[in-house]
Design an enzyme around this catalytic site. Structure first.
Site, PDB file in Angstrom:
ATOM      1  N   ARG A  23       0.895  -1.193  -0.084  1.00  0.00           N
ATOM      2  CA  ARG A  23      -0.093  -0.066  -0.055  1.00  0.00           C
ATOM      3  C   ARG A  23       0.869   1.205   0.107  1.00  0.00           C
ATOM      4  O   ARG A  23       0.358   2.359   0.118  1.00  0.00           O
ATOM      5  CB  ARG A  23      -0.836  -0.109   1.164  1.00  0.00           C
ATOM      6  N   GLU A  35      -1.382  -9.278  -5.343  1.00  0.00           N
ATOM      7  CA  GLU A  35      -2.449  -9.832  -5.310  1.00  0.00           C
ATOM      8  C   GLU A  35      -2.546 -11.374  -5.894  1.00  0.00           C
ATOM      9  O   GLU A  35      -2.999 -12.103  -5.343  1.00  0.00           O
ATOM     10  CB  GLU A  35      -3.482  -9.213  -6.186  1.00  0.00           C
ATOM     11  N   THR A  41      -2.987 -17.317   0.548  1.00  0.00           N
ATOM     12  CA  THR A  41      -1.971 -17.188   1.420  1.00  0.00           C
ATOM     13  C   THR A  41      -2.415 -16.041   2.587  1.00  0.00           C
ATOM     14  O   THR A  41      -2.850 -15.033   1.926  1.00  0.00           O
ATOM     15  CB  THR A  41      -0.758 -17.127   0.798  1.00  0.00           C
ATOM     16  N   LEU A  78       5.980 -20.630  -0.665  1.00  0.00           N
ATOM     17  CA  LEU A  78       4.588 -19.990  -0.834  1.00  0.00           C
ATOM     18  C   LEU A  78       3.612 -21.049  -1.409  1.00  0.00           C
ATOM     19  O   LEU A  78       2.334 -20.708  -1.306  1.00  0.00           O
ATOM     20  CB  LEU A  78       4.553 -18.776  -1.772  1.00  0.00           C
ATOM     21  N   TYR A  80       1.836 -23.351  -4.625  1.00  0.00           N
ATOM     22  CA  TYR A  80       0.895 -22.843  -5.659  1.00  0.00           C
ATOM     23  C   TYR A  80       1.760 -22.037  -6.746  1.00  0.00           C
ATOM     24  O   TYR A  80       1.574 -21.045  -7.105  1.00  0.00           O
ATOM     25  CB  TYR A  80      -0.180 -22.093  -5.706  1.00  0.00           C
ATOM     26  N   TYR A 118     -11.170 -11.396 -10.649  1.00  0.00           N
ATOM     27  CA  TYR A 118     -10.919 -10.786  -9.054  1.00  0.00           C
ATOM     28  C   TYR A 118      -9.591  -9.883  -9.289  1.00  0.00           C
ATOM     29  O   TYR A 118      -9.608  -8.573  -9.068  1.00  0.00           O
ATOM     30  CB  TYR A 118     -10.929 -11.758  -8.291  1.00  0.00           C
ATOM     31  N   ASP A 136     -13.684 -11.305  -4.157  1.00  0.00           N
ATOM     32  CA  ASP A 136     -13.146 -12.579  -3.742  1.00  0.00           C
ATOM     33  C   ASP A 136     -14.016 -13.017  -2.473  1.00  0.00           C
ATOM     34  O   ASP A 136     -14.911 -12.555  -2.130  1.00  0.00           O
ATOM     35  CB  ASP A 136     -11.525 -12.350  -3.115  1.00  0.00           C
ATOM     36  N   CYS A 207     -26.635  -3.163   7.739  1.00  0.00           N
ATOM     37  CA  CYS A 207     -26.462  -4.738   7.350  1.00  0.00           C
ATOM     38  C   CYS A 207     -27.671  -5.239   7.970  1.00  0.00           C
ATOM     39  O   CYS A 207     -28.003  -5.401   9.189  1.00  0.00           O
ATOM     40  CB  CYS A 207     -25.284  -4.868   7.848  1.00  0.00           C
ATOM     41  N   THR A 297      -4.345 -28.314  -0.760  1.00  0.00           N
ATOM     42  CA  THR A 297      -5.733 -28.234  -0.777  1.00  0.00           C
ATOM     43  C   THR A 297      -6.510 -29.312  -0.999  1.00  0.00           C
ATOM     44  O   THR A 297      -7.567 -29.516  -0.290  1.00  0.00           O
ATOM     45  CB  THR A 297      -6.025 -27.302  -1.890  1.00  0.00           C
TER      46      THR A 297
END
Ligand code: SF4
Length: 356
Positions: A23, A35, A41, A78, A80, A118, A136, A207, A297
């Site tokens: 950021r 992203e 993760t 990490l 994947y 996404y 997401d 909400c 997974t």
């Protein structure tokens, strides 16, 4: 969906956002990398990887030109790994088709390898202030609760419906802050499992789940996925302080990465020595044995490691010393056995790792 939602979320986000390295600025390469790393993760696990990756490959050009070993090494732990391969493929597309400049239109971003709706929405809104949602799991959960939708948010039709509803209310400016605000709300306030922190939520006034006391039921719980169980025996063959490794096939789980020789099924000590003999490494007796479970997974590996001193470096493997294992070759976390082999993990990893 209420038109006041973006204003409430953006105001809260600007006052409460966490200080995260991606950021610091909105440079597309930095946002894209974050992203991709954040898929599957946790934020805290990603931070050291992110900093190291950017330090070594600071530009799209550097990523496009990196060799495979360097890329995999930066990604090691990490999981994947297809994400890393796609990052590089996309970087090469950007170098050749866009003169090294990250494309700024949602449709162009969406065509890059490894980029889905996404990620394209996240980059387009955060970096270029385009009014496009990035939906997401976090955003689905938050919006399903706000709208009081007791639905299974993993269903594509639900995702489509929520995306279209969000599209109608996306602000003309401040899109990136709205995108990040929804994500942040899902990560820190409207959390999965347990109880959302409705008392401190900026959108509780609109909400429906909160107002109806239905936060526990929304979204609907999915039945837990069943995993396939596989057993493998891993050979840590050591000869003159060098370890035998080999490359995995280019397709399938952990494609193209390095591994220790292994065999399907749990072998007894005698069977292991017998198999190692057939590899022309002149195995001596087993020096160490350990069991480990590694969870992907969809698959769970039950692994038995044998460390076996050997008298010959057979040409069927590559033999590398401990420094090279640590610094040069990307060995997936599944094949690492701290306290048994050598601890060549330098930074924390995200995958579940349990020791029996
Ligand atoms: Fe989530 Fe509660 Fe906020 Fe509704 S009020 S969005 S359930 S944290």
């Amino acid at each position: 969906m209420k038109r006041t939602l973006p204003k409430l979320v953006i105001r809260w986000y600007l006052q409460n956002k966490r200080d995260l390295p991606w950021r610091e600025n909105k440079e597309p390469y930095r946002v894209w990398l974050s992203e991709m790393m954040l898929q599957q993760t946790r934020v805290q696990a990603v931070i050291p990887y992110y900093k190291r990756f950017l330090a070594e490959l600071p530009t799209i050009g550097a990523l496009a030109a990196a060799n495979e070993e360097q890329l995999y090494k930066l990604w090691q732990g990490l999981g994947y790994y297809s994400r890393a391969r796609n990052l590089q493929k996309a970087a090469r597309v950007i170098m050749t088709e866009y003169d090294g400049v990250f494309p700024n239109a949602y449709e162009q971003i969406l065509k890059l390898p490894g980029v889905g709706p996404y990620t394209a929405g996240a980059i387009a809104s955060i970096c270029f202030d385009a009014p496009v949602p990035a939906v997401d799991g976090n955003v689905l959960r938050v919006t399903a609760r706000i709208e009081g939708l007791a639905v299974d948010i993993s269903q594509p039709a639900v995702k489509k419906e929520i995306r279209e509803a969000l599209l109608q209310i996306y602000p003309k400016s401040g899109s990136g802050d709205f995108t990040q605000g929804l994500m942040e709300l899902g990560a820190t306030v409207c959390v999965p499992g347990g109880k959302p922190k409705c008392g401190e939520c900026p959108v509780k006034s609109i909400c429906k789940a909160f107002q109806n006391g239905a936060t526990g039921e929304i979204p609907l719980k999915k039945p837990a996925k069943t995993r396939t169980h596989e057993s493998i025996t891993v050979f840590v063959l050591v000869c003159n302080e060098k370890f035998a490794i080999r490359k995995r096939e280019e397709k399938g789980l952990l494609a193209g990465l390095w591994e220790f020789p292994n065999n399907v099924g749990i072998l007894t000590s005698e069977q292991a020595i017998s198999l190692a003999s057939s590899w022309d490494v002149k195995p001596e007796k087993i020096a160490k044995k350990a069991d480990k479970k590694h969870v992907f997974t969809h698959i769970e590996w039950h692994m038995r490691f044998y460390r076996i001193p050997c008298g010959e470096q057979s040409a069927r493997f590559i033999w590398v010393d401990e420094d090279a294992l640590r610094d040069t070759y990307a060995i997936p976390t599944a094949f690492q056995m701290p306290d048994f082999l050598c601890d060549f993990r330098k930074i924390p990893h995200s995958q579940t790792l349990l020791f029996l």
